[in-house]
Design a protein around this motif. Structure first.
Motif, PDB file in Angstrom:
ATOM      1  N   PRO A 127      -4.417   3.541  -1.827  1.00 15.11           N
ATOM      2  CA  PRO A 127      -3.963   3.221  -0.403  1.00 15.11           C
ATOM      3  C   PRO A 127      -4.919   2.108  -0.161  1.00 15.11           C
ATOM      4  O   PRO A 127      -6.228   2.064  -0.158  1.00 15.11           O
ATOM      5  CB  PRO A 127      -3.961   4.502   0.541  1.00 15.11           C
ATOM      6  CG  PRO A 127      -5.188   5.443  -0.392  1.00 15.11           C
ATOM      7  CD  PRO A 127      -5.014   5.056  -1.951  1.00 15.11           C
ATOM      8  N   ARG A 128      -4.383   1.206   0.531  1.00 12.12           N
ATOM      9  CA  ARG A 128      -4.922   0.046   1.239  1.00 12.12           C
ATOM     10  C   ARG A 128      -4.896  -0.029   2.796  1.00 12.12           C
ATOM     11  O   ARG A 128      -4.362   0.944   3.187  1.00 12.12           O
ATOM     12  CB  ARG A 128      -4.305  -1.296   0.635  1.00 12.12           C
ATOM     13  CG  ARG A 128      -3.970  -1.509  -1.014  1.00 12.12           C
ATOM     14  CD  ARG A 128      -4.718  -2.623  -1.620  1.00 12.12           C
ATOM     15  NE  ARG A 128      -4.704  -2.313  -2.975  1.00 12.12           N
ATOM     16  CZ  ARG A 128      -5.710  -2.293  -3.765  1.00 12.12           C
ATOM     17  NH1 ARG A 128      -7.045  -2.252  -3.364  1.00 12.12           N
ATOM     18  NH2 ARG A 128      -5.595  -2.322  -5.304  1.00 12.12           N
ATOM     19  N   ALA A 129      -5.754  -1.020   3.142  1.00 15.22           N
ATOM     20  CA  ALA A 129      -5.986  -1.044   4.721  1.00 15.22           C
ATOM     21  C   ALA A 129      -5.731  -2.583   4.982  1.00 15.22           C
ATOM     22  O   ALA A 129      -5.852  -3.403   4.264  1.00 15.22           O
ATOM     23  CB  ALA A 129      -7.254  -0.405   5.056  1.00 15.22           C
ATOM     24  N   LEU A 130      -5.057  -2.560   6.198  1.00 16.75           N
ATOM     25  CA  LEU A 130      -4.945  -3.698   7.065  1.00 16.75           C
ATOM     26  C   LEU A 130      -5.938  -3.623   8.432  1.00 16.75           C
ATOM     27  O   LEU A 130      -5.809  -2.579   8.916  1.00 16.75           O
ATOM     28  CB  LEU A 130      -3.715  -4.181   7.313  1.00 16.75           C
ATOM     29  CG  LEU A 130      -2.587  -4.579   6.118  1.00 16.75           C
ATOM     30  CD1 LEU A 130      -1.009  -4.507   6.578  1.00 16.75           C
ATOM     31  CD2 LEU A 130      -3.130  -5.657   5.406  1.00 16.75           C
ATOM     32  N   LEU A 131      -6.261  -4.629   8.561  1.00 14.12           N
ATOM     33  CA  LEU A 131      -7.058  -4.830   9.851  1.00 14.12           C
ATOM     34  C   LEU A 131      -5.954  -5.474  11.063  1.00 14.12           C
ATOM     35  O   LEU A 131      -5.783  -6.426  10.726  1.00 14.12           O
ATOM     36  CB  LEU A 131      -8.445  -5.572   9.706  1.00 14.12           C
ATOM     37  CG  LEU A 131      -9.580  -5.482  11.101  1.00 14.12           C
ATOM     38  CD1 LEU A 131      -9.853  -3.945  11.256  1.00 14.12           C
ATOM     39  CD2 LEU A 131     -10.785  -6.426  10.481  1.00 14.12           C
ATOM     40  N   ARG A 159       0.514   1.650   1.358  1.00 13.37           N
ATOM     41  CA  ARG A 159       0.415   1.439  -0.015  1.00 13.37           C
ATOM     42  C   ARG A 159       1.217   0.242  -0.631  1.00 13.37           C
ATOM     43  O   ARG A 159       2.406  -0.131  -0.062  1.00 13.37           O
ATOM     44  CB  ARG A 159       1.319   2.722  -0.328  1.00 13.37           C
ATOM     45  CG  ARG A 159       0.533   3.995  -0.124  1.00 13.37           C
ATOM     46  CD  ARG A 159       0.879   4.891  -1.571  1.00 13.37           C
ATOM     47  NE  ARG A 159       0.243   6.264  -1.298  1.00 13.37           N
ATOM     48  CZ  ARG A 159      -0.841   6.756  -1.700  1.00 13.37           C
ATOM     49  NH1 ARG A 159      -1.624   5.914  -2.503  1.00 13.37           N
ATOM     50  NH2 ARG A 159      -1.528   7.755  -1.314  1.00 13.37           N
ATOM     51  N   ASP A 160       0.355  -0.307  -1.474  1.00 14.99           N
ATOM     52  CA  ASP A 160       1.126  -1.738  -1.879  1.00 14.99           C
ATOM     53  C   ASP A 160       1.628  -1.467  -3.444  1.00 14.99           C
ATOM     54  O   ASP A 160       0.725  -1.166  -4.355  1.00 14.99           O
ATOM     55  CB  ASP A 160      -0.149  -2.589  -2.169  1.00 14.99           C
ATOM     56  CG  ASP A 160       0.330  -4.070  -2.258  1.00 14.99           C
ATOM     57  OD1 ASP A 160       1.452  -4.169  -2.596  1.00 14.99           O
ATOM     58  OD2 ASP A 160      -0.358  -4.958  -2.074  1.00 14.99           O
ATOM     59  N   THR A 161       2.732  -1.768  -3.637  1.00 13.96           N
ATOM     60  CA  THR A 161       3.255  -1.395  -4.941  1.00 13.96           C
ATOM     61  C   THR A 161       2.915  -2.711  -5.986  1.00 13.96           C
ATOM     62  O   THR A 161       3.134  -2.260  -7.321  1.00 13.96           O
ATOM     63  CB  THR A 161       4.879  -1.393  -5.055  1.00 13.96           C
ATOM     64  OG1 THR A 161       5.283  -2.595  -4.433  1.00 13.96           O
ATOM     65  CG2 THR A 161       5.289  -0.036  -4.231  1.00 13.96           C
ATOM     66  N   GLN A 162       2.157  -3.669  -5.770  1.00 13.61           N
ATOM     67  CA  GLN A 162       1.977  -4.716  -6.576  1.00 13.61           C
ATOM     68  C   GLN A 162       0.465  -4.374  -7.236  1.00 13.61           C
ATOM     69  O   GLN A 162       0.588  -4.706  -8.401  1.00 13.61           O
ATOM     70  CB  GLN A 162       1.432  -5.963  -5.581  1.00 13.61           C
ATOM     71  CG  GLN A 162       1.042  -7.178  -6.192  1.00 13.61           C
ATOM     72  CD  GLN A 162       0.565  -8.281  -5.591  1.00 13.61           C
ATOM     73  OE1 GLN A 162       0.776  -8.243  -4.457  1.00 13.61           O
ATOM     74  NE2 GLN A 162       0.241  -9.401  -6.300  1.00 13.61           N
ATOM     75  N   PHE A 163      -0.235  -3.255  -6.944  1.00 10.09           N
ATOM     76  CA  PHE A 163      -1.452  -2.960  -7.646  1.00 10.09           C
ATOM     77  C   PHE A 163      -1.043  -1.687  -8.405  1.00 10.09           C
ATOM     78  O   PHE A 163      -0.299  -0.909  -7.866  1.00 10.09           O
ATOM     79  CB  PHE A 163      -2.706  -2.695  -6.790  1.00 10.09           C
ATOM     80  CG  PHE A 163      -3.256  -3.785  -6.068  1.00 10.09           C
ATOM     81  CD1 PHE A 163      -3.955  -4.848  -6.476  1.00 10.09           C
ATOM     82  CD2 PHE A 163      -2.609  -4.203  -4.578  1.00 10.09           C
ATOM     83  CE1 PHE A 163      -4.346  -5.902  -5.997  1.00 10.09           C
ATOM     84  CE2 PHE A 163      -2.949  -5.079  -3.935  1.00 10.09           C
ATOM     85  CZ  PHE A 163      -4.049  -6.166  -4.697  1.00 10.09           C
TER      86      PHE A 163
END
Length: 100
Positions: free
Chosen positions: A51-55, A42-46
């Protein structure tokens, strides 16, 4: 009273032995498959609170992990993807499959 002056070498002015610059090998590593996995976060900037994902890629050239943004966790962008190793820039890896 005897006074004598001694001249000391400054940085980079050693007179005994010059050290050769360390250069990476000029070997062309080519392209290799790499294992990768998605890691949600989870990125608090957006403000959308999605929920976001990293590869996270296990690099076949430098035995480190490289991290790439993959967008939203509900619809990640994973393949086709190709990238260059940071530690060994002559090596390029691609992702044939991604696990979650």
């Amino acid at each position: 009273m005897n006074s004598s002056t001694t001249v000391l070498p400054l940085f980079g002015e050693d007179t005994e032995q010059d050290q050769a610059e360390i250069q990476p090998p000029s070997v062309r590593l080519g392209m290799a498959a790499a294992k990768a996995r998605l890691v949600p976060y989870r990125d608090t900037q957006f403000e959308d609170d999605e929920p976001r994902a990293l590869l996270v890629v296990d690099c076949p050239f430098c035995d480190h992990q490289h991290i790439h943004p993959a967008g939203l966790a509900t619809a990640p962008r994973v393949c086709p993807r190709r990238s260059r190793c940071i530690g060994r820039p002559t090596g390029t890896y691609y992702l044939p499959a991604v696990t979650q």
